[in-house]
Design a protein around this motif. Structure first.
Motif, mmCIF file in Angstrom:
data_model
loop_
_atom_site.group_PDB
_atom_site.id
_atom_site.type_symbol
_atom_site.label_atom_id
_atom_site.label_comp_id
_atom_site.label_asym_id
_atom_site.label_seq_id
_atom_site.Cartn_x
_atom_site.Cartn_y
_atom_site.Cartn_z
ATOM 1 N N GLN A 61 42.198 87.055 56.533
ATOM 2 C CA GLN A 61 43.158 86.024 56.905
ATOM 3 C C GLN A 61 44.126 86.513 57.975
ATOM 4 O OE1 GLN A 61 45.048 83.361 53.852
ATOM 5 N NE2 GLN A 61 46.899 84.506 54.390
ATOM 6 N N THR B 144 50.698 84.557 50.720
ATOM 7 C CA THR B 144 49.955 83.458 50.114
ATOM 8 C C THR B 144 48.694 83.158 50.911
ATOM 9 O OG1 THR B 144 51.249 81.835 51.364
ATOM 10 C CG2 THR B 144 52.024 82.418 49.147
ATOM 11 N N ARG B 145 47.745 82.548 50.243
ATOM 12 C CA ARG B 145 46.497 82.206 50.910
ATOM 13 C C ARG B 145 46.701 80.970 51.760
ATOM 14 N NH1 ARG B 145 41.720 81.420 47.318
ATOM 15 N NH2 ARG B 145 40.660 80.290 48.963
ATOM 16 N N ARG B 146 45.983 80.941 52.891
ATOM 17 C CA ARG B 146 45.960 79.752 53.733
ATOM 18 C C ARG B 146 44.619 79.068 53.544
ATOM 19 N NH1 ARG B 146 48.013 83.388 57.897
ATOM 20 N NH2 ARG B 146 45.960 83.320 58.890
ATOM 21 N N SER B 147 44.597 77.782 53.710
ATOM 22 C CA SER B 147 43.357 77.030 53.582
ATOM 23 C C SER B 147 42.930 76.527 54.943
ATOM 24 C CB SER B 147 43.535 75.828 52.639
ATOM 25 O OG SER B 147 43.808 76.263 51.336
ATOM 26 N N THR C 226 48.311 88.761 42.728
ATOM 27 C CA THR C 226 47.223 88.710 41.758
ATOM 28 C C THR C 226 46.366 89.964 41.830
ATOM 29 O OG1 THR C 226 47.158 86.293 41.948
ATOM 30 C CG2 THR C 226 45.223 87.385 41.004
ATOM 31 N N ARG D 237 41.494 80.290 41.944
ATOM 32 C CA ARG D 237 41.899 80.558 43.326
ATOM 33 C C ARG D 237 43.412 80.719 43.392
ATOM 34 N NH1 ARG D 237 39.177 75.932 46.831
ATOM 35 N NH2 ARG D 237 39.991 77.218 48.517
ATOM 36 N N PRO D 238 43.922 81.898 43.084
ATOM 37 C CA PRO D 238 45.373 82.094 43.069
ATOM 38 C C PRO D 238 45.988 81.874 44.452
ATOM 39 C CG PRO D 238 44.217 83.915 42.007
ATOM 40 C CD PRO D 238 43.198 83.117 42.729
ATOM 41 N N ARG D 239 47.191 81.369 44.456
ATOM 42 C CA ARG D 239 47.886 81.162 45.726
ATOM 43 C C ARG D 239 48.481 82.467 46.234
ATOM 44 N NH1 ARG D 239 53.255 79.559 46.987
ATOM 45 N NH2 ARG D 239 53.394 78.534 49.035
ATOM 46 N N ARG D 240 49.059 83.270 45.362
ATOM 47 C CA ARG D 240 49.651 84.546 45.770
ATOM 48 C C ARG D 240 48.571 85.622 45.634
ATOM 49 N NH1 ARG D 240 55.004 84.081 46.693
ATOM 50 N NH2 ARG D 240 56.039 82.262 45.793
ATOM 51 N N ILE D 241 47.857 85.822 46.725
ATOM 52 C CA ILE D 241 46.627 86.598 46.654
ATOM 53 C C ILE D 241 46.875 88.087 46.384
ATOM 54 C CG2 ILE D 241 45.170 85.009 47.934
ATOM 55 C CD1 ILE D 241 45.824 86.382 50.475
#
Length: 445
Positions: free
Chosen positions: A355, A421-424, A307, A300-304
């Protein structure tokens, strides 16, 4: 463009009529609409994967050239590009499932007529081009509606698994459809494969007609089609990462389609043994997408976007493999690896869209994404044959690879692409923070 997790069943148990307790056979996230949409997508993809091979070899079977194959492919793509924006606006205004059913009906009729012409032995190039254009029109209205409809069919903590299984099912159908399609074209001819595709559209449309949309909130009265299109455009141009990647894929998709729809069948016919090995290579690509899905459920990469864009580089490999050309075994391995990379990009891309884009505008933004990504594809497929005549097929294929690599490197220079970046937890459509995507590749129709 899929995630594993489909085999996870609920821990709830149901009472049988005799009072005994038995496990439920269906996951708790697989509701009625989701089940119908997934089943319809599997049926449609099984037919469509084979029909792509069948259409190319139907043209070649009438004595057509590489230019003729490109013209038929172009005839399908032009109305797809022309009507995509309208299709996105319509899908945000009307019940999306009705748009999907109408598009399936049009595809059923066009593919059925295409099959009859090929089976009769009287098919002419202009007739095949017209029917391909009708199929492209159906796809233009189906694609934006499909992405919005699947998004609305799942919610809650298991939504990531639900999207995973949806894409896994479609990719599995693509694998089987491509392999079976190539074998059937070789065994019984392209006409029967096109007839199977028409029947698949009929079944898929019937399943989608039973979708329950009572839970979907009514939309506010529309102010006008043009205003809807302007709103969608503002969503796109306000995000540099969005228009940069869409612009990149305007060229990437064009050269990939030209290589695989025009040059690929020609290389297969002359060097690889015909439609069967070409169908195997396409099936290997589908298998690679499943492998990419398995990978993305564990990484699950942070910098979507960083990647995802890095994984566009391998798209240059199939054109290079066809340019050599490499043996069938090597081509299958290349296509498998490319499928993994494409799936990783697809997951990252759709995570970013879900997102960042409001749900009520999703179909319109999706239509701009599709429009930009396909805008010059008709030109590329139409010019593929003449370019081959001018500089040779080998040089044309190497040029396709070079364009993909150079444009991908350029997109990496956009700061927002590197920084997003991905948010959770708080992302629209992603309450549990798991990767969820519908795929940048063409959705099942």
């Amino acid at each position: 463009m899929a995630h594993p997790g489909a085999a996870v069943l609920t821990t709830d148990r149901a009472d049988d009529r005799d009072g005994t307790r038995r496990p439920r056979r269906r996951p708790d996230w697989a509701g009625r609409n989701y089940t119908l949409l997934t089943t319809a997508a599997v049926v449609a993809n099984l037919g469509s994967a084979g029909s792509l091979i069948a259409a190319a070899f139907a043209v070649l079977g009438t004595g057509g050239s590489a230019t003729d194959v490109g013209l038929v492919a172009t005839a399908r793509t032009i109305p797809l590009v022309v009507f995509l924006l309208i299709g996105g606006a319509v899908a945000d205004r009307l019940p999306r499932h009705r748009v999907m059913v109408a598009a399936n009906a049009l595809n059923c009729v066009s593919q059925g007529a295409f099959a009859l012409l090929v089976l009769s032995g009287e098919a002419r190039l202009w007739q095949m081009a017209v029917l391909a254009a009708l199929g492209g029109t159906g796809q233009a209205f189906f694609a934006p509606a499909s992405e919005g409809m699947v998004l609305s069919s799942v919610s809650g903590e298991h939504s990531g698994r639900a999207f995973a299984f949806f894409r896994m099912s479609m990719n599995g159908a693509n694998i089987g459809g491509a392999a079976l399609g190539g074998a059937l074209v070789a065994a019984v001819g392209p006409g029967w494969v096109l007839a199977i595709d028409a029947a698949a559209f009929a079944v898929a449309g019937a399943l989608r007609a039973f979708l329950d949309v009572g839970h979907i909130p009514e939309r506010a009265p529309a102010a006008g089609l043009l205003k809807d299109l302007r709103d969608g455009w503002r969503e796109v141009v306000s995000r540099p990462w969005l228009w940069a990647v869409v612009g990149q894929f305007a060229v990437v998709n064009a050269v990939v389609v030209a290589a695989e729809a025009v040059y690929g069948p020609m290389v297969a016919e002359e060097h690889l043994g015909g439609p069967r090995p070409w169908g195997l290579a396409l099936a290997a690509f589908g298998a690679g997408t499943v492998g990419g899905a398995l990978l993305m459920m564990r990484v699950r990469p942070r910098r979507i976007l960083l990647t995802g864009v890095l994984c566009v580089f391998p798209l240059a490999l199939p054109s290079a493999a066809l340019a050599v050309p490499v043996p069938v075994t090597a081509l299958v391995l290349v296509m498998f690896g490319t499928g993994i990379a494409v799936e990783v990009f697809g997951v990252m891309w759709m995570m970013a869209l879900h997102q960042e884009i409001p749900e009520e505008k999703f179909s319109r933004v999706s239509s701009y994404d599709w429009f930009g990504s396909l805008a010059i594809t008709p030109l590329a497929t139409a010019l593929a044959g003449p370019v081959q005549d001018l500089i040779g097929r080998t040089a044309a294929l190497w040029g396709c690879s070079a364009l993909i690599a150079l444009l991908t490197a350029a997109v990496l220079c956009v700061p927002d692409v590197r920084r997003l970046t991905r948010r959770s937890g708080d992302a629209p459509g992603s309450p549990d923070g798991e990767p969820e995507e519908l795929g940048k590749a063409a959705p099942a129709t």
